[in-house]
Design a protein around this motif. Structure first.
Motif, short mmCIF file in Angstrom:
data_model
loop_
_atom_site.label_atom_id
_atom_site.label_comp_id
_atom_site.label_asym_id
_atom_site.label_seq_id
_atom_site.Cartn_x
_atom_site.Cartn_y
_atom_site.Cartn_z
N THR A 251 12.86 1.29 -11.97
CA THR A 251 14.45 1.56 -11.72
C THR A 251 14.62 1.79 -10.25
OG1 THR A 251 14.09 3.94 -11.94
CG2 THR A 251 14.77 2.73 -13.84
N LEU A 252 15.66 1.61 -9.44
CA LEU A 252 16.25 1.72 -8.36
C LEU A 252 15.57 3.21 -7.98
CD1 LEU A 252 19.06 -0.13 -7.78
CD2 LEU A 252 17.24 -0.57 -6.58
N ARG A 253 15.87 4.25 -8.93
CA ARG A 253 15.69 5.60 -8.39
C ARG A 253 14.27 5.81 -8.24
NH1 ARG A 253 18.85 10.05 -8.98
NH2 ARG A 253 20.33 8.80 -10.35
N ALA A 254 13.17 5.18 -9.28
CA ALA A 254 11.86 5.32 -9.20
C ALA A 254 11.28 4.86 -7.69
CB ALA A 254 11.13 4.74 -10.32
N LEU A 255 12.00 3.56 -7.42
CA LEU A 255 11.71 3.00 -6.16
C LEU A 255 11.72 3.77 -4.95
CD1 LEU A 255 10.12 0.39 -4.88
CD2 LEU A 255 12.53 -0.52 -5.18
N VAL A 256 13.11 4.43 -5.02
CA VAL A 256 13.14 4.91 -3.61
C VAL A 256 12.77 6.41 -3.48
CG1 VAL A 256 15.35 3.46 -3.54
CG2 VAL A 256 15.62 5.87 -4.53
N THR A 257 12.51 7.17 -4.40
CA THR A 257 11.99 8.50 -4.45
C THR A 257 10.55 8.46 -4.40
OG1 THR A 257 11.90 8.53 -7.13
CG2 THR A 257 13.96 9.41 -5.81
N GLN A 258 9.51 7.55 -4.29
CA GLN A 258 8.10 7.40 -4.20
C GLN A 258 7.76 6.96 -2.77
OE1 GLN A 258 6.04 7.06 -8.17
NE2 GLN A 258 7.57 6.03 -8.43
N ALA A 259 7.15 7.88 -2.04
CA ALA A 259 6.41 7.36 -0.80
C ALA A 259 5.40 6.33 -1.30
CB ALA A 259 5.82 8.44 0.15
N PRO A 260 5.19 5.46 0.02
CA PRO A 260 3.73 4.45 -0.58
C PRO A 260 2.70 5.18 -0.89
CG PRO A 260 5.29 3.87 1.20
CD PRO A 260 5.85 4.91 0.88
N ARG A 261 2.38 6.26 -0.15
CA ARG A 261 0.90 6.99 -0.47
C ARG A 261 1.08 7.66 -2.05
NH1 ARG A 261 0.20 12.37 2.94
NH2 ARG A 261 1.76 12.91 1.69
N ASP A 262 2.34 8.07 -2.54
CA ASP A 262 2.43 8.40 -3.84
C ASP A 262 2.17 7.34 -4.80
OD1 ASP A 262 2.97 10.84 -2.66
OD2 ASP A 262 4.94 10.58 -2.56
N VAL A 263 2.80 6.21 -4.62
CA VAL A 263 2.53 4.93 -5.23
C VAL A 263 1.05 4.62 -5.50
CG1 VAL A 263 3.18 2.65 -5.78
CG2 VAL A 263 4.85 4.41 -5.14
N ARG A 264 0.55 4.57 -4.36
CA ARG A 264 -0.92 4.17 -4.20
C ARG A 264 -1.75 5.31 -4.95
NH1 ARG A 264 -3.53 0.58 -0.67
NH2 ARG A 264 -1.51 0.32 0.38
N GLN A 265 -1.65 6.41 -4.70
CA GLN A 265 -2.33 7.35 -5.56
C GLN A 265 -2.25 7.36 -7.04
OE1 GLN A 265 -0.93 11.08 -3.97
NE2 GLN A 265 -2.41 10.96 -1.95
N GLN A 266 -0.95 6.89 -7.51
CA GLN A 266 -0.67 6.66 -9.06
C GLN A 266 -1.20 5.59 -9.59
OE1 GLN A 266 3.37 6.20 -9.72
NE2 GLN A 266 3.32 6.69 -11.78
N GLY A 267 -1.19 4.39 -9.00
CA GLY A 267 -1.65 3.13 -9.44
C GLY A 267 -2.36 2.24 -8.61
N GLY A 268 -2.89 2.54 -7.47
CA GLY A 268 -3.78 1.98 -6.67
C GLY A 268 -3.27 0.88 -5.80
N PRO A 269 -3.92 0.22 -5.16
CA PRO A 269 -3.23 -1.10 -4.09
C PRO A 269 -2.35 -1.88 -4.97
CG PRO A 269 -5.69 -0.57 -3.82
CD PRO A 269 -5.50 0.14 -5.07
N ALA A 270 -2.76 -2.35 -5.96
CA ALA A 270 -2.06 -3.14 -6.89
C ALA A 270 -0.54 -2.62 -6.80
CB ALA A 270 -2.60 -3.62 -7.96
#
Length: 653
Positions: A251-270
């Motif tokens: 969702t747009l909400r999920a995309l805009v509220t997470q910093a790249p670092r948080d996304v990387r920690q959650q699911g890795g570089p992919a």
């Protein structure tokens, strides 16, 4: 009794009180809410900077940059003061406690990651508690953002966003370099949007409030893409098409509220590569929006999880969202296929809210969610088997417009018949102006809902509820005006006094208002129902949908003609009696439906009652709606009795 009076004094007083209450409900909360949201967004903005810049100011428990440290402390202290000024909420004391804890950690010069994590916790709680807008309404247009960036931003940030524009020389601090990986890894798109919206105090970065919200979001997305190489974008697209990231970034909400670092920690570089591609191509999220029933199931599960962890307010809001943004969108289609199933599902979803409101055990709430999910499964089977067929598309389209337009036609036909019968055709322009204005606004609503932003279910129900109550007030006004003239002597005196059936400006504008509200509140709902039906029918079903609309319009036109023709044959007294009775009955219907709409929007509570359900008459089995309709009936009875006594006294003289 003076027949020239516009309405009985008791009714006029009640109408003035109702209008004042409605204006207070509409205007005061809106102004207050806007100010509160601005305060809350300022807190988000400042804490976002703290989460990024504090780790650079304090290292190993020692201040590395005194001026930067003092600025970070000032941001936290100011945020805490603003949090205390926000409207009272049950969760506010806990939020303030977390804010004080954050300030204590800053004073103790705690480690950077620790302070940053606490700042993000406060931000997340603030967004949840005060339901802040944290996502764009529609996928941003990055092509438009490029043009705006060139015109507004390159002087400071440079053509490529490296902070090296011609005006950047000597700036302190220097403009942001959007290619700075260490800094951009910590900035969410929401944080970038807030910076563009609010600016940065004490720096040359000003607030760009003159730009529309959509353009500010587009600039934030553009800034988030400038450092991403094309190869990474191609990899992200491939992973997205394989299904990667749909759960975490769907969702747009999920995309805009997470910093790249948080996304990387959650699911890795992919996963971070998918995030980068979605930032450059947010339109992919619009195309991947879940089906209404899938959305409903997901929100129900989130609601249960929130309730199980003790967040009853969050659980209630998620349950409301499950209905308004999911199930309600397919109600019309399901109603045409299996009306009892639609009614049962709606009733059980309201029961879930009641269970949450009354603090039922978590096991009972879980059982209620299970019941709803079994009903949703049945609804999915019924819709998948029939909703896309040519016949179902035609019938659904026909019944949506016929059902929603019937109330408006009855009201309009009654008023038009009145002015024609009394020889006051000069009143017709007011009535026609009302419904034509409603049609034009309905078309504008369709354009807005289709191309500009998404109209949420809560806004839809709020609009329907308020317009229904306003229409009910005007219907009572005109209905009682007509009732007073149902007595032959009163009507003859009225004719003698005014030569022809003169109508006061107040009554003319009331009729125009009814004409507008009766049509627009139905069109508002019709537009959104047809949006869903259009998508469900698919390209092969568009012709049957259009045919259904044409058939419904023909039937509604025939119905209006019949009412106008046969009402003209009634004697004047019975005509006024029948017309006034119709209008007050419609007022009772509108009151019931208006209360129900506000309940569905979560504005009013809903207490189930052992009573019949007749939605076409505005009768819904809940205590609040039935009490409101009973109150209107009492008002009608009292006013009619008072009017009759006045009529008897007038005849005696």
């Amino acid at each position: 009794m003076n027949p020239s009076h516009s309405a009985p004094p008791l009714l006029a007083a009640c109408l003035r009180l109702l209008a004042a209450l409605l204006l207070a409900c509409i205007l005061s909360p809106a102004v207050h809410a806007q100010a509160s949201e601005e305060q809350a967004q300022t807190v988000i903005h400042m804490l976002d900077y703290v989460s990024v810049d504090y780790p650079q100011a304090v290292k190993d428990g020692k201040v590395a940059d005194e001026s930067e440290y003092q600025e970070q402390r000032e941001f936290v202290a100011r945020s805490l003061a603003l949090l205390a000024q926000l409207p009272a909420k049950p969760e506010q004391p806990a939020l303030l406690a977390k804010g004080r804890e954050l300030l204590a950690r800053v004073d103790a010069k705690a480690a950077g990651p620790e302070v940053a994590a606490q700042a993000r916790t406060v931000m997340a709680d603030l967004v949840r508690i005060y339901k802040l807008t944290t996502a764009p309404r529609q996928a941003p247009d990055l092509r438009r953002a490029q043009a705006i960036f060139q015109a507004q931003c390159t002087a400071c940030h440079g053509a490529e966003g490296r902070g090296d524009g011609p005006a950047a020389k000597g700036m302190e601090p220097a403009p942001s370099n959007f290619h700075d990986a260490a800094r951009m890894e910590q900035r969410s798109l929401y944080g970038l949007y807030n910076t563009i919206t609010l600016g940065v105090a004490g720096t040359p970065m000003r607030a760009f409030t003159e730009l529309p919200e959509a353009d500010r979001w587009a600039l934030a997305f553009l800034a988030g893409t400038l450092r991403t190489p094309q190869e990474a974008l191609r990899q992200g697209e491939a992973l997205w098409r394989e299904g990667k990231g749909k759960e975490q970034l769907g969702t747009l909400r999920a995309l805009v509220t997470q910093a790249p670092r948080d996304v990387r920690q959650q699911g890795g570089p992919a996963l971070d590569t998918v995030r980068a591609w979605l930032t450059a191509h947010p339109e992919a999220l619009q195309a991947a929006r879940p089906a209404p029933l899938d959305f409903t199931r997901a929100k129900l599960r989130e609601s249960l999880a929130a309730y199980q962890r003790g967040d009853a307010a969050g659980a209630r809001q998620l349950a409301i969202s499950a209905y308004l943004e999911g199930f309600e969108l397919i109600e019309a289609s399901l109603d045409n296929i299996d009306a009892p199933l639609r009614t049962e599902t709606e009733r059980e979803m309201m029961a879930l809210r009641s269970a949450i409101d009354t603090g039922q055990p978590a096991a009972a709430v879980a059982a209620q969610v299970d019941r709803i999910e079994s009903l949703l499964a049945r609804a999915g089977e019924r819709l998948s088997g029939d909703a896309l067929s040519t016949e179902a598309a035609f019938v659904s389209s026909l019944l949506i417009l016929l059902r929603e337009g019937l109330e408006a036609i009855l009201v309009l036909a009654a008023i038009i018949a009145f002015v024609v019968k009394t020889g006051r055709r000069d009143a017709l322009p007011y009535i026609h102006a009302g419904w034509i204005g409603a049609v034009l606004l309905g078309l504008a609503t369709w354009v807005v809902a289709s191309y500009l932003w998404e109209i949420t279910g809560a806004n839809r129900e709020l609009t329907e509820g308020i317009s229904a109550l306003l229409a009910a007030a005007m219907l009572l006004y005109v209905g009682f005006w007509l009732h007073k003239r149902s007595y032959a002597q009163a009507w003859q005196a009225f004719i003698r006094e005014h030569v022809t059936a003169a109508l006061g400006k107040q009554t003319l504008w009331a009729m125009a208002g009814i004409s507008f509200l009766a049509v627009y509140r139905e069109l508002f709902e019709i537009v959104l129902f047809y949006q869903t039906l259009w998508a469900q029918a698919g390209p092969e079903g568009h012709a049957p949908v259009l045919a259904g609309i044409a058939a419904a319009m023909a039937l509604l036109g025939a119905l209006a003609w019949v009412i106008l023709k046969y009402s003209a044959r009634l004697p004047i007294g019975p005509f006024f009696t029948v017309t006034s009775a119709l209008l007050v009955v419609m007022a009772v219907v509108f009151v019931g439906n208006g209360v129900a709409a506000l309940q569905e929007a979560g504005i009013l509570q809903s207490t189930p009652a052992a009573f019949v359900s007749v939605p076409i008459l505005g009768i819904h089995p809940n205590a609040q709606g039935l009490a409101a309709q009973a109150l209107v009936l009492v008002l009608i009875a009292v006013t009619v009795l008072a009017s009759r006594r006045g009529g008897v006294r007038s005849q005696a003289h």
